[in-house]
Scaffold this active site. Sequence first.
Site, short mmCIF file in Angstrom:
data_model
loop_
_atom_site.label_atom_id
_atom_site.label_comp_id
_atom_site.label_asym_id
_atom_site.label_seq_id
_atom_site.Cartn_x
_atom_site.Cartn_y
_atom_site.Cartn_z
N LEU A 1 66.27 24.98 35.27
CA LEU A 1 65.17 25.61 36.17
C LEU A 1 64.15 24.59 36.50
O LEU A 1 63.32 24.86 37.31
CB LEU A 1 64.58 27.00 35.88
CG LEU A 1 65.72 28.17 36.29
CD1 LEU A 1 65.08 29.33 35.37
CD2 LEU A 1 65.55 28.29 37.78
N ARG A 2 63.95 23.51 35.49
CA ARG A 2 62.84 22.75 35.60
C ARG A 2 62.72 22.05 36.67
O ARG A 2 61.74 21.84 37.29
CB ARG A 2 63.02 21.90 34.27
CG ARG A 2 61.63 21.18 33.92
CD ARG A 2 62.02 20.08 33.02
NE ARG A 2 62.34 20.43 31.62
CZ ARG A 2 61.81 20.65 30.66
NH1 ARG A 2 60.47 20.44 30.86
NH2 ARG A 2 62.14 20.86 29.43
#
Lengths: 539, 335
Positions: free
Chosen positions: B272-273
Amino acid sequence: MNQLARAHTALALLAMDPALGGLVIRARAGAVRDAVLAALPPHTRLRPAMGAEALEGGIDVSATLSSGTLTQTRGLLARSGAFVLAMAERAEPYLAARLAATLDAEGARILIALDEGIGEEALPPALSDRLAFRVDLEDCALGDITPAPIWPAPALLAQVCTPDDLAHTLVLLAVRLGITSLRAVGFALRATRAHAALMGRLEPIEDDMTAAVALVFAHRATQLPAQQEDAPNDSPPEEPQTPPDEEHQESLPQDIMLDAVLAALPPDLLAKLNAGGTDRGASGSGAGQKKIGNRRGRPLPARDGGPAQGRVDLIATLRAAIPWQTLRAREAPHRTGPHIRAIDLRRKRYVDLSDRLLIFTVDASGSAAMARMGEAKGAIELLLAEAYARRDHVALIAFRGAGAEMLLEPTRSLVQTKRKLADLPGGGATPLAAGLLAALAMAQQARRKGLTPTIITLTDGRANMALDGTANRAEASADARTAARALCAARVEAIVIDTGRKSEPALMQIADIIGGSYLPLPRADARSLSTAVTRALED
Amino acid sequence: MKQPFPFSAIVGQEDMKRAMILTAIDPGIGGVLVFGDRGTGKSTAVRALAALLPPIAAVKGCPVNAARRADCPDWAVIAGDEMHEIPTPVVDLPLGASEDRVTGALDIEKALTNGEKAFQPGLLARANRGYLYIDEVNLLEDHIVDLLLDVAQSGENVVEREGLSIRHAARFVLVGSGNPEEGELRPQLLDRFGLSVDVASPTDIEQRIEVIKRRDAYENDYTAFMVRWQAEDAMLRDRITAARVALKQLDTPEQSLRDVAELCIALGSDGLRGELTLLKAARAYAAFRDDTALTRGHIRDVAALALRHRMRRDPLDDAGSGTRVARIVAETLGS
């Protein structure tokens, strides 16, 4: 201008404008090199093995211990004047980066790098890019030695003007020679001005420009300008063509300068460029390649022993001294500070895992050669892409026809691999012995650099070319077995991959002699190959 | 001493400049990685960045530049509550730096002369609330990389050695530069960089000539050159300060979140970064452009910066990952 005269001019230009960075002198130690260095003002000599403490300064152990107050040493980088880096080809990335930062930060430092490299060995590109000049004194004889010339009354550099179109001309010339780094153009600009000043001129003339580009561009060229290469194949020389859609007016000074560069091209570079092998100029060193373990890395517990045997670990030394403080203070009540004796000294130890080098030795003979080479290339790229955490380096040797050829020197760079392996040769007989011996030579060289080599041989058939170049199956097989025994004696780890449709007993035997594993892998593709190699290595 | 080459005077390299401005607006984006050939102005840009950053207020004498007296570490000896303004720290981490120098270690001077056990802060302490710059980041020793990964993750530096037990805040923006020919970067370290940029020498002749001319003017006509370009830098700094304020009021429509998510799924970027970084970068970019709401255009413009280095690598694909991002952005968001 011969190489020695180039060296003298380069040094004079550096004295005039230190922002030119420095000079690489490629030569073995000897009278010729000494003669050039004799012209240098007082300088600081650096060695590749110097660690951070020597360069940046640190605590002066003996002075601190004897006086009981903290005494610092000044690092070598803090000294003024020029640096001379001996054995520059052995400089590690750390030293190169540190020196590069020093040169970047203070425009007035110059570095003379003494490069004693053989063959492809050279100083780290991050450093050579920052030095304007390079001379090659390998072929200079004692008789060539001349004293440094006396220059006419030099003018003030600050007063020398810059012709308007100079930057333009230099940029175009750099592009034609395939020089991508803009630093080189900046150097040529400075060198032009410095040369004019040296000659006592306030306005640079053509001579200054040609001298500058010959000194700065010649060794950086990665291609010959297009019309030079095309000329022989084109129309007969009797009817010279007008240069296509190039402004004749503008290209004239450029051509004179180009001739100057071409005249100054190092002979080996010229041969390489003519052969079409342009290398794209950027032959990175392949990081870590020159790194030898056990000098840095994770520190191990310190051991006792005098300072002569290594770097002193101050913390451990202090700790060893603490229990005795009260006793020793009683013996010498007049002294302040801690009481430390030679017996307390501890020295530092380090451990660093050595990197692995996978040497792919690929059979490029026969009809299936192209496919096999292609898959080997794919496997190498996959291994490189997947293996950074394992710190693997790879190299590629191909054997076909009369012998073996190194196609990719040990590297960890995917970018470099893609560039170098763009097209692969194939076809001819199978000189297995020559391939194995080439791999062995590379493995031994890699060991000296602190790498752990593994040889991976890819072939589908029996040897049919002996070491002496005769096409004789029996002799070729005998040679291959001899080579295999040499590998075994050298205790090199090896994997033999048989890409043939059915497994070949002769190959099995070779693998057996080497003491390596044998993998039958018919119709190997890049992915199965890299998986098989990874698995075999993990066993 | 000579000031570094001004940021505004760097010719071209728009991607690199944009990435650095975005992290200056929102440090939460998490740093920039600049990869490219030698002599393309990587180090110049990073060294010039310092002049663009607005100063910060810190407790006087605090080794970690804390903003409040309460945030100062307990081991530090600080005289009073006095505050002072300092330039945003930009700390160089040299390649050969030892672990001692990075994390800090026993203060040898005090140990030797007074027999006192004190802590000497390292580079991580100095870089707190600022930037940590690593040139040739791909050549960094493994054990230093491990240490950085851990600290960058936790925002705290913990030293347990030589009988010391010390902890202090270490929040910094990582800026790395390197030449890919000299080695690859570990994926874990790659992921810690918010944005990544590939730089190359300009191919345009006019641009190359301009680079040489400006460099020459910087070296030979320093005073006049700096007057001219420091004024530009000051304007840029004001824009960054204004953008920091505007960022707080910026609207993020639902549609933008959807766009970002779709793009990341289409690209198959890990974790998700990537989404968070892309969103932050796009918002910072919108604020910099002085727009009031986030639009698809903003996302499109910074997608390559935020996602290029997060995609699964396909080593058999010769096209650069930048090209792949551009293609998928065009497919997902339209051009």
